[in-house]
Write a protein that holds these residues in place. Structure first.
Motif, PDB file in Angstrom:
ATOM      1  N   GLY A   2       0.545  -1.402   0.384  1.00  0.00           N
ATOM      2  CA  GLY A   2       0.231  -0.043   0.254  1.00  0.00           C
ATOM      3  C   GLY A   2       1.295   0.884   0.267  1.00  0.00           C
ATOM      4  N   ASP A   3       2.122   0.892   0.373  1.00  0.00           N
ATOM      5  CA  ASP A   3       3.062   2.618   0.460  1.00  0.00           C
ATOM      6  C   ASP A   3       3.753   2.667  -0.537  1.00  0.00           C
ATOM      7  OD1 ASP A   3       2.333   2.747   3.092  1.00  0.00           O
ATOM      8  OD2 ASP A   3       4.204   1.865   3.362  1.00  0.00           O
ATOM      9  N   PHE A   4       3.491   1.367  -2.829  1.00  0.00           N
ATOM     10  CA  PHE A   4       4.186   1.559  -3.608  1.00  0.00           C
ATOM     11  C   PHE A   4       3.219   1.809  -4.132  1.00  0.00           C
ATOM     12  CE2 PHE A   4       6.924   0.225  -0.247  1.00  0.00           C
ATOM     13  CZ  PHE A   4       7.694   0.339  -0.712  1.00  0.00           C
ATOM     14  N   ALA A   5       2.979   2.696  -5.651  1.00  0.00           N
ATOM     15  CA  ALA A   5       2.814   2.952  -6.607  1.00  0.00           C
ATOM     16  C   ALA A   5       2.793   2.207  -7.852  1.00  0.00           C
ATOM     17  CB  ALA A   5       1.819   3.993  -6.883  1.00  0.00           C
TER      18      ALA A   5
ATOM     19  N   PHE B 233       6.523   1.561 -13.911  1.00  0.00           N
ATOM     20  CA  PHE B 233       7.811   2.302 -12.941  1.00  0.00           C
ATOM     21  C   PHE B 233       6.788   1.221 -11.159  1.00  0.00           C
ATOM     22  CE2 PHE B 233       8.327   4.562 -16.413  1.00  0.00           C
ATOM     23  CZ  PHE B 233       9.754   4.443 -16.142  1.00  0.00           C
ATOM     24  N   VAL B 234       7.862   1.331 -10.117  1.00  0.00           N
ATOM     25  CA  VAL B 234       7.467   1.590  -8.443  1.00  0.00           C
ATOM     26  C   VAL B 234       7.397   2.432  -8.089  1.00  0.00           C
ATOM     27  CG1 VAL B 234       7.010  -0.019  -6.503  1.00  0.00           C
ATOM     28  CG2 VAL B 234       6.810  -1.255  -8.892  1.00  0.00           C
ATOM     29  N   ARG B 235       6.870   3.243  -7.242  1.00  0.00           N
ATOM     30  CA  ARG B 235       6.966   4.698  -6.902  1.00  0.00           C
ATOM     31  C   ARG B 235       6.547   4.254  -5.314  1.00  0.00           C
ATOM     32  NH1 ARG B 235       5.196   9.267  -9.695  1.00  0.00           N
ATOM     33  NH2 ARG B 235       7.318   9.151 -11.142  1.00  0.00           N
ATOM     34  N   GLY B 236       7.623   4.807  -4.357  1.00  0.00           N
ATOM     35  CA  GLY B 236       7.209   5.044  -2.973  1.00  0.00           C
ATOM     36  C   GLY B 236       7.921   4.926  -1.919  1.00  0.00           C
ATOM     37  N   ASP B 237       7.654   5.140  -0.694  1.00  0.00           N
ATOM     38  CA  ASP B 237       8.112   5.559   0.186  1.00  0.00           C
ATOM     39  C   ASP B 237       9.288   4.129   0.965  1.00  0.00           C
ATOM     40  OD1 ASP B 237       7.269   7.927   0.711  1.00  0.00           O
ATOM     41  OD2 ASP B 237       5.812   6.891   1.240  1.00  0.00           O
ATOM     42  N   TRP B 238      10.854   4.772  -0.037  1.00  0.00           N
ATOM     43  CA  TRP B 238      12.080   2.878   0.449  1.00  0.00           C
ATOM     44  C   TRP B 238      12.357   3.923   1.264  1.00  0.00           C
ATOM     45  CZ3 TRP B 238      11.403  -0.356  -3.441  1.00  0.00           C
ATOM     46  CH2 TRP B 238      10.496  -0.195  -4.665  1.00  0.00           C
TER      47      TRP B 238
END
Length: 191
Positions: free
Chosen positions: A100-103, A112-117
């Motif tokens: 859920g923290d990634f889009a 692409f995968v975007r999120g809070d790494w």
């Protein structure tokens, strides 16, 4: 590290029966050989092969080092969904990420995968692990006809030319039509 298939597709883009019809074969005497030629053709084209895309939906896992902790491009498409994200921390422990923290950002071609790494990732080539589902669909009906035909052409070529080198004929690698048909469905990146 390269992307690897973690769960194979549940179906084939071309069946043995379709290949036999293409070759005009009615006997069952060479079914095992046909199965091998078909599997080789699919492997050569599908996923990390010539196409760089998954024909039938399957799961893939991509691993990257900590420097990739920004938008991470998925290598195999068309991407359908994220299945799991995991991280290897500096202390060597593996932590599951919350999907859920990634889009998943996709235009149907590239994804692409975007999120809070997280911070504190280990300095190793597999610090980030992304498992995702990719493919045109779950059945052969979802695969473009050009790709299905390319599989049949290549499998037929493998069936008819059983040796590495054929003496007394013009040498060829793979039928030119196969590469052209596959190229119609490859993702091209410019700039």
């Amino acid at each position: 590290m390269p992307t690897r298939q973690t769960t194979p597709p549940a179906a084939l883009p071309v069946t043995r029966e379709e290949l036999k019809a293409h070759l005009r074969i009615t006997s069952t005497a060479e079914d095992d050989l046909l199965d091998g030629c078909l599997a080789a053709a699919i492997d050569e084209i599908d996923g990390t092969g010539l196409l760089g895309r998954a024909m039938i939906s399957a799961s893939y896992t991509l691993t990257r080092g900590p420097a990739a902790a920004r938008d991470v491009e998925l290598e195999i498409g068309p991407a359908q969904s994220l299945e799991a994200i995991a991280f290897v921390k500096a202390d060597g422990s593996t932590v599951a990420g919350d999907i859920g923290d990634f889009a998943l950002i996709s235009d149907g071609e590239r994804a692409f995968v975007r999120g809070d790494w997280p911070s504190g990732l280990g300095d190793r080539p597999d610090a980030i692990s992304i498992t995702y589902r990719a493919g045109f669909g779950d059945t052969a009906a979802a695969v473009p006809a050009t790709l299905r035909h390319a599989v049949k052409l290549l499998a037929a070529h493998r069936f008819e030319v059983r040796d590495e080198v054929v003496i007394g004929t013009v040498a060829t690698q793979i039928p030119l039509g196969v590469e052209r048909l596959v190229n119609l469905n490859r993702v091209r990146v410019f700039g």
